[in-house]
Scaffold this active site. Structure first.
Site, mmCIF file in Angstrom:
data_model
loop_
_atom_site.group_PDB
_atom_site.id
_atom_site.type_symbol
_atom_site.label_atom_id
_atom_site.label_comp_id
_atom_site.label_asym_id
_atom_site.label_seq_id
_atom_site.Cartn_x
_atom_site.Cartn_y
_atom_site.Cartn_z
ATOM 1 N N HIS A 194 0.869 -1.181 0.000
ATOM 2 C CA HIS A 194 0.000 0.000 0.000
ATOM 3 C C HIS A 194 0.905 1.231 0.000
ATOM 4 C CE1 HIS A 194 -3.397 2.586 1.034
ATOM 5 N NE2 HIS A 194 -2.686 3.094 2.019
ATOM 6 N N ASP A 320 -11.044 -3.665 -3.919
ATOM 7 C CA ASP A 320 -10.686 -3.026 -2.646
ATOM 8 C C ASP A 320 -11.880 -3.094 -1.681
ATOM 9 O OD1 ASP A 320 -8.950 -1.798 -0.865
ATOM 10 O OD2 ASP A 320 -9.565 0.218 -1.446
#
Lengths: 439, 322
Positions: A194, A320
């Site tokens: 991330h 996501d």
């Protein structure tokens, strides 16, 4: 061979006929059918017609609908263990099945986190017993997602973890990241990261810029992402690790990826369906369902992402999927949690890009199936002979309105609340077994 | 004022910000406020406009002047006023916001005035309750009644707003007062400037239609209005400003810096002032300062807002959310 939570194999042969086939590597849809025997694609193409089938086969006439490989979602939160009020494997995989997602890579930021071989094993067993589609855990890159100590990469791989990531957290310390990458390299493990420099992002809650100033909300500069990505690319060059940037959200990140790929580094990247189809303006009057990480950016960034997807520079699309309950979303924007659900709407939302002419259907589907399969080293995600029979059927033109109440996720935080989409999934098959059939 | 707009009515059910108000909406409120100034200067200050109505002051952030200003405005119009100061120490202040809002809503108030540390809190509240909501400051977003009282003060002193050069100085980034004033004064035709260091004034502010200055000399040149903002002490941490003495040296309003502005420039400050940090005492107390008049106009403007929203009470058959 990786362990998969394969649902029970259906023994009766099954044939989908009268289809428009979206075959891997073939740009145009081809008329034909698919024959499934023992959970595997036995035949695919024009030769699969009712007359050619085994006599006891179950025949499904697809009426000219598109038939494609089931989708693979490299980033979804499935709730277990510890977040069952938000989602369970049962509810997440029900949503996935209804959305045409046949393989979910589960995020490791659970409670406890997936940083132990026993937790990997727990998840695989739970998926086998309660899941409708395949669930494969990604494991933590650092112990307890602490950003300090490399997790037991080797043991976690043996237990069945497919990749290593600290989920929504970035490993801020470059020395820690270098060591984790170098260690993972020896196992040829995939590192997913991330991208957000936590210091630079600071208190920010949305994209930095004019809109954040108008709303009086602290902004997150695009550089919080690009600085982290730049650093990671240099560490990849140093360590040679297989690296996947989880979600790129800015035009500048796309250029960093372009350079890394043209330098021949083992780098891939994804973006989320939200970043491809929404922008910061959708936040409107502080709509917390549009609060995601990384934040939704400017329309110029979205357009750059769409172009990079069409070009293949962005390899894959993830949902996501991040279920949040009312208590974490019904708050002032800055205090609300990040996250939006997406498993069930990913395909239809992605088809917006096809209908607008920005991305071909073939590229969209490969970004959601064959490309993630290649990155992860999975055998499914392809509509070809010998592949596991993970198959979906949909009419890309069929319109519908997203009704949050009818979604299968345990949480209802969809950014596509009441959106008009096209392309509802009518049939989902996992390992030769029907797991979803639209009413 | 000479020509009010007696026929025009304020169309909105809530006052959540200046954003969404037309120039006409603003002028209606300013004209109503002129009447309220007159009322407040009489010996008999009480009106019956809001008799039988309930006004709740819901303050999640400490405030003396705004809260007492709303309280007085409500009482002068005859409303029953209840003050609720919700001091929250927990991080999750928002839970208290919704919970408290639903509880209060059940008590059937007619108007809720809310102040909260988070941007968008007033919008959230407005979606959850049945009564009219007035934003008395939400994070760094908006503080509409402050901008209205500033506009009223300017108009009474200068006779107009259109064409005036207004320089807003200091911590623009964290200021709801600055945002509401930028919106309101530019809507009424003023030329807006903002002055401050890059850390407290990102250049993206230019896209809000204002001129950005990094130094007081150029920023204040020929200004008709110099509006100073309060600098919170915590800005000294975290690299926004190195020290208060450095800030005062370059951005504090002293006589020398004020001399760059027009001779008859007004000095304004939303209060409370940090003397010696953003403003010198000499300037704060000078004849050019209208800080105390701003406070008086505050009560008048809030009376006007309450009265304008009260036209929609009880809240039936309204579907606009602005």
């Amino acid at each position: 061979m990786m362990k998969l939570s394969t649902p029970a194999i259906a023994h009766q042969p099954m044939a989908l006929v009268n289809c428009r086939l979206a075959q891997t590597g073939v740009e145009k849809l081809q008329p034909g059918g698919v024959l499934v025997v023992d959970g595997v694609i036995r035949d695919v193409g024009q030769a699969v017609v009712p007359e050619s089938l085994p006599p006891h086969a179950r025949v499904i006439d697809c009426g000219g609908d598109v038939v494609a490989a089931g989708l693979i979602d490299l980033c979804a939160f499935v709730g277990e263990p510890g977040g069952e009020h938000r989602e369970t494997i049962a509810s997440a995989t029900a949503a996935a099945a209804a959305g045409g997602v046949t393989t979910i890579i589960a995020r490791p930021d659970t409670n406890p986190p997936i940083d132990e071989p026993a937790v990997v094993d727990f998840l695989l067993r739970r998926a086998r017993d309660t899941g409708r589609v395949r669930v494969v855990p990604a494991a933590a890159l650092t112990k307890g997602l602490n950003g300090a100590d490399t997790a037991e990469v080797g043991l976690l791989l043996e237990a069945g973890a497919i990749a290593f990531t600290d989920g929504p957290r970035s490993v801020a310390n470059a020395r820690v990241m270098r060591r984790a990458m170098a260690y993972a390299r020896d196992f040829n493990a995939l590192v997913i990261h991330h991208l957000e420099d936590p210091d630079l992002a600071g208190e920010g809650v949305m994209n930095e810029g004019e809109l954040a100033l108008r709303l009086g909300l602290p902004g997150i500069p695009r550089e919080a992402e690009t600085i982290m990505l730049d650093r990671d690319i240099r560490l990849v060059a140093l360590t040679g690790t297989r690296y996947h940037a989880a979600i790129v959200s800015t035009a500048a990140s796309v250029e960093v990826i372009r350079k890394a790929k043209s330098a021949g580094l083992p780098v891939t990247c994804g973006t989320s369906i939200n970043h491809l189809t929404l922008n910061e303006n959708d936040i409107g009057d502080y709509r917390t369902f549009l609060k995601v990480a990384p934040p939704l950016r400017h329309e110029d960034d979205r357009l750059a992402l769409v172009a990079a997807l069409a070009e293949g520079l962005i390899d894959i699309i993830v949902s996501d999927h991040n279920p949040q309950d009312v208590e974490t979303k019904r708050l002032p924007f800055a205090e609300a949690e990040n996250g939006a659900i997406g498993l069930e709407t990913m395909l239809a939302a992605g088809l917006r890009l096809v209908h607008s002419g920005d991305v071909t259907l073939s590229r969209l589907l490969s970004a959601m199936s064959s490309r993630p399969a290649e990155i992860l080293g999975l055998p499914q995600g392809r509509l070809e002979v010998g592949a596991p029979a993970d198959i979906i059927r949909f009419d890309p033109d069929e319109p519908f309105v997203v009704d949050p109440a009818s979604l299968h996720s345990r949480s209802k935080n969809t950014p596509f609340d009441e959106a008009r989409l096209q392309g509802r999934v009518k049939l989902t098959i996992v390992g030769g077994e029907i797991v979803w059939e639209a009413a | 004022m000479s020509d009010p707009h007696p026929i025009l009515r304020f169309r909105h059910r809530h006052l959540l910000g200046i954003e969404g108000l037309s120039a006409q909406d603003i002028l209606i409120l300013l004209d109503m406020a002129e009447d309220a100034v007159a009322i407040s200067r009489q010996i008999e200050k009480k009106r019956a406009t809001l008799r039988g109505r309930t006004l709740i002051n819901l303050f999640f952030e400490a405030s003396t002047r705004t809260q007492s200003s709303f309280e007085l405005a409500g009482k002068r119009l005859g409303a029953d006023v209840m003050n609720m100061s919700v001091q929250t120490s927990s991080v999750k202040k928002g839970e208290t916001l919704i919970d408290t809002a639903m509880t209060l809503n059940a008590m059937r108030p007619d108007l809720i005035v809310v102040r909260h540390a988070q941007a968008g809190a007033a919008h959230l509240l407005a979606h959850k309750v049945d009564c009219s909501v007035i934003n008395a400051g939400d994070g760094a977003h908006e503080h509409p009644t402050q901008a209205l009282l500033d506009a009223l003060t300017i108009r009474r002193n200068k006779g107009r707003i259109e064409g005036l050069i207004v320089a807003i100085c200091g911590d623009i980034l964290h200021s709801r007062v600055a945002r509401s004033n930028i919106l309101l004064l530019s809507r009424l035709g003023a030329r807006l400037r903002v002055v401050g260091p890059s850390t407290l004034l990102p250049s993206a502010f230019e896209r809000l239609g204002v001129e950005v200055f990094r130094d007081m000399k150029n920023g204040l040149a020929d200004a008709d209005i110099v509006m100073m903002l309060r600098l919170q002490k915590e800005r000294m941490n975290g690299g926004f400003v190195p020290s208060s003495r450095e800030y005062f040296r370059f951005f504090g309003l002293d006589s020398e810096k004020l001399s760059y502005a027009k001779k008859d420039a007004l000095v304004m400050h939303p209060g409370p002032m940090n003397r010696g940090i953003e403003i010198a005492s000499l300037v704060a107390d000078s004849p050019q300062s209208v800080v105390r008049e701003q406070v008086e106009m505050g009560v008048a403007v809030r009376m006007a807002v309450l009265e304008a929203l009260a036209e929609h009470l009880p809240n039936a058959n309204h579907d606009d959310h602005v």
